[in-house]
Design an enzyme around this catalytic site. Structure first.
Site, PDB file in Angstrom:
ATOM      1  N   LYS A   2      20.883 -23.866  27.637  1.00  0.00           N
ATOM      2  CA  LYS A   2      20.973 -24.249  26.228  1.00  0.00           C
ATOM      3  C   LYS A   2      22.257 -23.691  25.631  1.00  0.00           C
ATOM      4  CE  LYS A   2      18.720 -23.188  21.951  1.00  0.00           C
ATOM      5  NZ  LYS A   2      19.490 -22.066  21.618  1.00  0.00           N
ATOM      6  N   HIS A  56      12.881 -18.035  26.935  1.00  0.00           N
ATOM      7  CA  HIS A  56      13.076 -16.698  27.519  1.00  0.00           C
ATOM      8  C   HIS A  56      12.094 -16.463  28.669  1.00  0.00           C
ATOM      9  CE1 HIS A  56      14.235 -15.934  23.130  1.00  0.00           C
ATOM     10  NE2 HIS A  56      15.349 -15.681  23.782  1.00  0.00           N
ATOM     11  N   LYS A 102      13.719 -25.028  22.447  1.00  0.00           N
ATOM     12  CA  LYS A 102      13.119 -23.796  21.926  1.00  0.00           C
ATOM     13  C   LYS A 102      14.232 -22.837  21.534  1.00  0.00           C
ATOM     14  CE  LYS A 102       8.739 -24.334  23.828  1.00  0.00           C
ATOM     15  NZ  LYS A 102       7.420 -24.032  23.289  1.00  0.00           N
ATOM     16  N   SER A 103      14.065 -22.221  20.382  1.00  0.00           N
ATOM     17  CA  SER A 103      15.061 -21.255  19.908  1.00  0.00           C
ATOM     18  C   SER A 103      14.382 -20.280  18.966  1.00  0.00           C
ATOM     19  CB  SER A 103      16.176 -22.000  19.159  1.00  0.00           C
ATOM     20  OG  SER A 103      16.948 -21.086  18.418  1.00  0.00           O
ATOM     21  N   SER A 104      14.795 -19.025  19.033  1.00  0.00           N
ATOM     22  CA  SER A 104      14.256 -18.035  18.091  1.00  0.00           C
ATOM     23  C   SER A 104      14.538 -18.466  16.659  1.00  0.00           C
ATOM     24  CB  SER A 104      14.889 -16.667  18.347  1.00  0.00           C
ATOM     25  OG  SER A 104      14.754 -16.308  19.705  1.00  0.00           O
TER      26      SER A 104
HETATM   27  P1  AMP Z   1      18.876 -15.355  22.949  1.00  0.00           P
HETATM   28  O1  AMP Z   1      17.724 -14.417  22.769  1.00  0.00           O
HETATM   29  O2  AMP Z   1      18.868 -16.519  22.032  1.00  0.00           O
HETATM   30  O3  AMP Z   1      20.211 -14.635  23.016  1.00  0.00           O
HETATM   31  O4  AMP Z   1      18.685 -15.993  24.391  1.00  0.00           O
HETATM   32  C1  AMP Z   1      18.551 -15.182  25.531  1.00  0.00           C
HETATM   33  C2  AMP Z   1      18.681 -16.055  26.748  1.00  0.00           C
HETATM   34  O5  AMP Z   1      17.667 -17.052  26.733  1.00  0.00           O
HETATM   35  C3  AMP Z   1      20.018 -16.794  26.802  1.00  0.00           C
HETATM   36  O6  AMP Z   1      20.492 -16.823  28.139  1.00  0.00           O
HETATM   37  C4  AMP Z   1      19.658 -18.175  26.334  1.00  0.00           C
HETATM   38  O7  AMP Z   1      20.505 -19.192  26.837  1.00  0.00           O
HETATM   39  C5  AMP Z   1      18.256 -18.322  26.901  1.00  0.00           C
HETATM   40  N1  AMP Z   1      17.524 -19.351  26.165  1.00  0.00           N
HETATM   41  C6  AMP Z   1      17.398 -19.462  24.821  1.00  0.00           C
HETATM   42  N2  AMP Z   1      16.700 -20.573  24.500  1.00  0.00           N
HETATM   43  C7  AMP Z   1      16.381 -21.180  25.671  1.00  0.00           C
HETATM   44  C8  AMP Z   1      15.688 -22.363  25.998  1.00  0.00           C
HETATM   45  N3  AMP Z   1      15.146 -23.159  25.057  1.00  0.00           N
HETATM   46  N4  AMP Z   1      15.550 -22.678  27.306  1.00  0.00           N
HETATM   47  C9  AMP Z   1      16.079 -21.889  28.273  1.00  0.00           C
HETATM   48  N5  AMP Z   1      16.757 -20.754  28.018  1.00  0.00           N
HETATM   49  C10 AMP Z   1      16.919 -20.392  26.733  1.00  0.00           C
END
Ligand code: AMP
Length: 281
Positions: free
Chosen positions: A149, A37, A184-186
């Site tokens: 991702k 993020h 990376k992922s929540s």
């Molecule tokens: P999320 O909070 O998971 O919905 O992600 C919010 C944004 O962050 C989305 O556009 C995702 O694709 C992006 N995102 C999530 N993980 C990554 C990552 N490891 N690298 C780059 N962008 C990410």
């Protein structure tokens, strides 16, 4: 950095910023921020006058048996991180604020959703497109930042912006990874310790596939079989899909050609992880 809680305040602010001729860069997220993020925020900061981050765990993009309730949340930490990245505004609406009462219109994504996560998570991209339509109207960005991702999401958002004529430039940002390669992922915090140790096999399997392609392999079934072997031999996760499609069209391929995505989704006990690489030959 100012936190904004209501749709009305958000829209009034963006109208005012537009009048001042300011460009707005928008980073929509579900919070529990990590360096992926933050990479989006950094790029938005570099390219726009004003940066708006939204944090909203959107219920309409979760299926009935998915992890809406256990999705990780930590607003205070997110607020600190967003401030450190010099975001100007953090839009943090409640579910009632975004979905007050009975809906009269439903958005249904019709293209590129019968594959990958769209096929496995019915209604997921309808929820994504619905909330983004609302957020785009409230924030009125010049540029919106998304991570590769979620490559299918990037393709769907491209369709949304094109079909509904949003005057928005979609910026797709490279996947940020841990040192061991795990994207990376929540959701990574919901991996058990043993699963976390195994999870780098996801990206490793994609790297092996890349090497196969680079050494001349063009048969999709052979490449998929290699990835599946690596996942099965190195993790206790269940394969939701391993797939190869043309990108961004997301059409089936037997033999590799042009630009394509190699994507996978693996279900661990409390976290479903996705990853992909995009290549061209
Ligand atoms: P999320 O909070 O998971 O919905 O992600 C919010 C944004 O962050 C989305 O556009 C995702 O694709 C992006 N995102 C999530 N993980 C990554 C990552 N490891 N690298 C780059 N962008 C990410």
């Amino acid at each position: 950095m100012k936190v904004i809680y209501t749709a009305k305040d958000m829209q009034e602010l963006s109208i005012q910023l537009q009048r001042q001729g300011k460009t707005i860069g928008f980073v929509p997220t579900m919070g529990f921020l990590h360096e992926g993020h933050l990479a989006l925020l950094k790029q938005a900061r570099a390219e726009n006058d004003v940066v708006v981050l939204s944090i909203f765990v959107n219920p309409t993009q979760f299926g009935p048996n998915e992890d809406f309730d256990t999705y990780p949340r930590d607003f205070k930490r997110d607020e600190r991180l967003a401030k450190a990245e010099e975001a100007d505004y953090l839009f943090y609406p409640s579910v009632d604020e975004m979905y007050p009462g009975q809906a009269s219109i439903s958005i249904s994504v019709t293209n590129r959703v019968d594959v990958l996560c769209g096929a496995k998570r019915p209604g997921h991209f309808d929820g994504v497109a619905t909330v983004l339509t609302k957020l785009f109207h409230l924030v009125q960005p010049k540029r919106a930042y998304f991570g590769k991702k979620d490559a299918q999401q990037v393709a769907v958002v491209h369709g949304l912006i094109t079909d509904f004529k949003f005057p928005i430039e979609l910026v797709a940002v490279d996947t940020v990874r841990e040192d061991d390669g795990l994207a990376k992922s929540s959701r990574n915090v919901n991996l058990l310790d043993a699963e976390r140790n195994e999870a780098p096999a996801l990206y490793r399997s994609l790297q092996e596939a890349k090497q196969l392609v680079e050494s001349g392999e063009r048969d999709v079934a052979t490449i998929k079989a290699q990835i599946e072997r690596t996942i099965k031999n190195n993790t206790r996760g269940t394969i939701d899909y391993v797939a190869i499609y043309s990108y961004p069209e997301l059409e089936p391929l037997n033999k590799l050609d042009g630009q394509f995505i190699i994507a996978l989704a693996i279900q661990f006990s409390k976290a479903r992880l996705i990853d992909n690489i995009i290549m061209a030959i």
